[in-house]
Design a protein around this motif. Structure first.
Motif, mmCIF file in Angstrom:
data_model
loop_
_atom_site.group_PDB
_atom_site.id
_atom_site.type_symbol
_atom_site.label_atom_id
_atom_site.label_comp_id
_atom_site.label_asym_id
_atom_site.label_seq_id
_atom_site.Cartn_x
_atom_site.Cartn_y
_atom_site.Cartn_z
ATOM 1 N N VAL A 9 0.805 -1.144 0.061
ATOM 2 C CA VAL A 9 -0.047 -0.031 0.062
ATOM 3 C C VAL A 9 0.932 1.222 -0.089
ATOM 4 O O VAL A 9 1.498 1.573 1.058
ATOM 5 C CB VAL A 9 -0.944 0.098 1.103
ATOM 6 N N GLY A 10 1.157 1.879 -1.018
ATOM 7 C CA GLY A 10 1.788 3.151 -1.269
ATOM 8 C C GLY A 10 2.923 2.865 -2.305
ATOM 9 O O GLY A 10 3.656 1.877 -2.056
ATOM 10 N N GLY A 11 2.889 3.664 -3.453
ATOM 11 C CA GLY A 11 4.045 3.474 -4.415
ATOM 12 C C GLY A 11 5.361 4.220 -4.340
ATOM 13 O O GLY A 11 5.692 4.527 -5.550
ATOM 14 N N ASP A 12 5.430 4.944 -3.193
ATOM 15 C CA ASP A 12 6.760 5.821 -3.294
ATOM 16 C C ASP A 12 7.878 4.872 -2.678
ATOM 17 O O ASP A 12 8.085 3.583 -3.033
ATOM 18 C CB ASP A 12 6.548 7.081 -2.497
ATOM 19 N N ALA A 13 9.039 5.790 -2.118
ATOM 20 C CA ALA A 13 10.311 5.190 -1.792
ATOM 21 C C ALA A 13 10.076 3.847 -0.974
ATOM 22 O O ALA A 13 10.599 2.964 -1.537
ATOM 23 C CB ALA A 13 10.844 6.220 -0.848
ATOM 24 N N ALA A 14 9.465 3.677 0.238
ATOM 25 C CA ALA A 14 9.503 2.558 0.923
ATOM 26 C C ALA A 14 8.755 1.420 0.185
ATOM 27 O O ALA A 14 9.367 0.404 0.450
ATOM 28 C CB ALA A 14 8.837 2.903 2.303
ATOM 29 N N LEU A 31 6.296 -15.515 -5.544
ATOM 30 C CA LEU A 31 5.651 -14.304 -4.810
ATOM 31 C C LEU A 31 5.176 -13.611 -5.861
ATOM 32 O O LEU A 31 5.745 -12.811 -6.529
ATOM 33 C CB LEU A 31 6.653 -13.718 -4.160
ATOM 34 N N GLU A 32 3.878 -13.271 -5.667
ATOM 35 C CA GLU A 32 3.032 -12.457 -6.312
ATOM 36 C C GLU A 32 2.850 -10.987 -5.751
ATOM 37 O O GLU A 32 2.815 -11.088 -4.638
ATOM 38 C CB GLU A 32 1.641 -12.998 -6.904
ATOM 39 N N ILE A 33 3.259 -9.885 -6.490
ATOM 40 C CA ILE A 33 3.257 -8.545 -5.739
ATOM 41 C C ILE A 33 2.215 -7.695 -6.657
ATOM 42 O O ILE A 33 2.558 -7.390 -7.757
ATOM 43 C CB ILE A 33 4.762 -7.861 -5.989
ATOM 44 N N ILE A 34 1.433 -7.133 -5.658
ATOM 45 C CA ILE A 34 0.506 -6.025 -6.127
ATOM 46 C C ILE A 34 0.685 -5.073 -5.587
ATOM 47 O O ILE A 34 0.869 -4.906 -4.097
ATOM 48 C CB ILE A 34 -0.905 -6.621 -5.976
ATOM 49 N N ALA A 35 0.861 -3.826 -6.131
ATOM 50 C CA ALA A 35 1.136 -2.533 -5.236
ATOM 51 C C ALA A 35 0.052 -1.607 -5.672
ATOM 52 O O ALA A 35 -0.276 -1.247 -7.060
ATOM 53 C CB ALA A 35 2.592 -2.098 -5.652
ATOM 54 N N PHE A 36 -0.516 -0.831 -4.787
ATOM 55 C CA PHE A 36 -1.603 0.195 -5.190
ATOM 56 C C PHE A 36 -0.906 1.559 -4.571
ATOM 57 O O PHE A 36 -0.484 1.825 -3.688
ATOM 58 C CB PHE A 36 -2.862 -0.185 -4.086
ATOM 59 N N PHE A 110 -4.483 -11.099 0.481
ATOM 60 C CA PHE A 110 -2.818 -10.939 0.725
ATOM 61 C C PHE A 110 -2.551 -12.259 1.550
ATOM 62 O O PHE A 110 -3.096 -12.496 2.790
ATOM 63 C CB PHE A 110 -2.397 -9.474 1.191
ATOM 64 N N ASP A 111 -1.294 -12.644 1.554
ATOM 65 C CA ASP A 111 -0.610 -13.368 2.509
ATOM 66 C C ASP A 111 0.366 -12.481 3.399
ATOM 67 O O ASP A 111 0.718 -12.895 4.639
ATOM 68 C CB ASP A 111 0.198 -14.357 1.816
ATOM 69 N N LYS A 112 0.916 -11.460 2.811
ATOM 70 C CA LYS A 112 2.052 -10.647 3.148
ATOM 71 C C LYS A 112 1.462 -9.373 2.735
ATOM 72 O O LYS A 112 0.983 -8.849 1.723
ATOM 73 C CB LYS A 112 3.130 -10.882 2.994
ATOM 74 N N LEU A 113 1.448 -8.219 3.836
ATOM 75 C CA LEU A 113 1.287 -6.917 3.714
ATOM 76 C C LEU A 113 2.450 -5.750 4.021
ATOM 77 O O LEU A 113 2.664 -6.081 5.108
ATOM 78 C CB LEU A 113 -0.098 -6.454 4.534
ATOM 79 N N VAL A 114 2.661 -4.874 3.067
ATOM 80 C CA VAL A 114 3.449 -3.720 3.512
ATOM 81 C C VAL A 114 2.772 -2.535 3.381
ATOM 82 O O VAL A 114 1.967 -2.152 2.322
ATOM 83 C CB VAL A 114 4.669 -3.648 2.444
ATOM 84 N N LEU A 115 2.809 -1.642 4.689
ATOM 85 C CA LEU A 115 1.893 -0.430 4.691
ATOM 86 C C LEU A 115 2.972 0.612 4.544
ATOM 87 O O LEU A 115 4.089 0.702 5.115
ATOM 88 C CB LEU A 115 1.434 -0.421 6.003
ATOM 89 N N ALA A 116 3.054 1.506 3.214
ATOM 90 C CA ALA A 116 3.916 2.436 3.029
ATOM 91 C C ALA A 116 3.217 3.747 2.587
ATOM 92 O O ALA A 116 3.317 4.317 1.562
ATOM 93 C CB ALA A 116 4.979 2.064 1.945
ATOM 94 N N THR A 117 2.234 4.179 3.592
ATOM 95 C CA THR A 117 1.325 4.883 3.232
ATOM 96 C C THR A 117 1.801 6.643 3.514
ATOM 97 O O THR A 117 1.029 7.535 3.088
ATOM 98 C CB THR A 117 0.011 5.007 4.169
#
Length: 460
Positions: A9-14, A31-36, A110-117
């Protein structure tokens, strides 16, 4: 066996650094990667926006490190203009809304989640604060919107609310564009990231550049014209006409989604993580960038520091851990550097108020030197302030205000802080010397010598 799915979640630096590093370590069938990303851009330098606005650099393309097409070519399913509106942690899914497609909503598991908001500009709840003509500057979309306003506005009066890093840099950008600039700062001096005595040096320089800087000015409202457009800013004492208004009061963590999902937040509202950047209490959720709090290695407390340097490192750590490797982010010492025209401003470690809040006893010294040997043509003044712990002499913080070559000298102190050096140990550092670059005793070492003497004089 089906591939795991990582949602970012978040498509900038982090966010994109995490996605890219995870992709290096794991193949698409693993590993499938989806970025919003809700904006139009990815992997860009937000720090470059003031220089784009001021016409120093081209934009926005020049500020983009990696385009959406480049990410997609690396098997990252990047979806622009898609806002995540809800985290359903019980069912391991996120709700999204298409911003350019009639608001269509859907769920993605998701199986794994990254928050980069990221973070959002501070925007106090004042009358007129959301009127057209009032701009926060955090994303490339924000920069484009501000430039559109500047190009469409005939008047040449600008008001910047707040004199932090963004406020000062935007004031310079607007001066470069030929605007009459007034900066309204609630504190006693600009740059509250410095102690007031060092901020006073910045104030003097800003006035010399033709920037009207009003201190102790608490904004009460934004006045609008008959069409609802911003026309002035008011304080308790005065009214300041404006054709454009820029908010430079800093940022706060964008953790609305995290808070609604019950994830742990710190005192500043940033997400709390462990050394691996995993959200505390969660096995499959990581967070990084401007939405998290980080450990201050000097005070031992967590702080919110919104810098692209940290965000990129967070992303590398997260991507390594998500991808099956192992990495940690130990913390920061709070290093930052900025400029207003040719005045360079830098700090690292603790300010006086931070040291007091941490319960530390300390001494402070301030020295004035030059950025080059005093006899060398073009030598300019430089002020260095140093904080050291009482009795132990441990370096606690350094602030520098000066001209060419002053700002990056803070890196000497940043390394010393990270190593836990005393100011006496610093006096023997083998730094480079030649008259065009430094006096024979570098200003940072002069301050360390003076701080060492102050520690000895203070006794036990």
């Amino acid at each position: 066996m089906a591939a795991e799915r990582l949602v970012v979640v978040g498509g900038d630096a982090a966010g994109m650094a995490a996605a890219s590093q995870a992709r290096r370590l794991r193949k698409p069938d693993e590993l499938e990667i989806i970025a919003f990303e809700r904006g139009h851009f990815t992997s860009y330098s937000a720090c470059g926006i003031p220089y784009w606005v001021g016409g120093v650099v081209d934009g926005p393309d020049a500020l983009i490190a990696r385009s959406p097409e480049e990410h997609r070519a690396r098997d990252i399913d990047l979806r622009l203009r898609t806002e995540v509106t809800e985290l359903d942690l019980d069912r391991c899914r996120v709700r999204t809304r298409q911003l350019d497609d009639g608001g269509r909503e859907s769920w993605t598991g998701f199986d794994k989640l990254v928050l980069a908001t990221g973070a959002r500009p501070r925007r106090p709840a004042l009358p007129g604060i959301d009127a057209p003509g009032v701009h926060g500057v955090q994303t490339l979309d924000d920069g484009r919107a501000l430039l559109d306003t500047l190009e469409a506005t005939e008047g040449r009066r600008a008001v910047v609310v707040g004199a932090g890093y963004i406020g000062v840099e935007m004031a310079e950008a607007l001066i470069r564009r030929g605007y009459e600039v007034t900066v309204l700062e609630q504190s006693e001096q600009p740059m509250s990231t410095l102690d007031p005595d060092m901020g006073a040096l910045v104030h003097t320089a800003m006035c010399g550049l033709g920037i009207e800087t009003v201190r102790g000015a608490a904004v009460t409202a934004v006045l609008t014209d008959a069409e609802g457009r911003a026309r002035a800013v008011t304080t308790e004492d005065a009214e300041y006409p404006a054709d454009v208004i820029v908010l430079g009061m800093g940022v706060q963590p964008e953790t609305t989604l995290a808070a609604a999902a019950g994830l742990p937040l710190g005192e500043s509202g940033g997400l709390l993580t462990d050394l691996a950047m995993r959200v505390r209490g969660q096995d499959a959720i990581w967070a990084g960038g401007d939405c998290v709090e980080v450990l201050d290695l000097v005070s031992g407390h967590t702080r919110h520091i919104a810098l692209g340097t940290h965000a990129n490192k967070h992303g590398q750590v997260i991507g390594s851990n998500v991808g099956g490797g192992y990495a940690t982010f130990p913390g920061v010492v709070g290093t930052a550097v900025s400029k207003v025209c040719d005045l360079e401003i830098a700090r690292t470690g603790l300010l006086e108020r931070h040291a007091r809040a941490a319960g530390l006893r300390f001494v402070t010294v301030t020295i004035e030197s030059t950025n080059q040997a005093g006899y060398y043509p073009g030598a300019r003044p430089m002020h260095v302030k140093m904080l050291a712990e009482h009795r132990t002499g441990r370096l606690l913080g350094v602030q520098i205000v000066g001209h060419e070559g002053a700002g990056k000298r803070v890196d000497i102190a940043a390394v010393a802080l990270t190593a836990g050096m005393t100011v006496e140990q610093m006096t023997t550092l083998d730094l480079g010397y030649a008259p065009p670059f430094s006096p024979v005793w570098d200003p940072v070492l002069v301050a360390a010598r003076k701080a060492t003497a102050a520690i000895r004089a203070a006794g036990v």
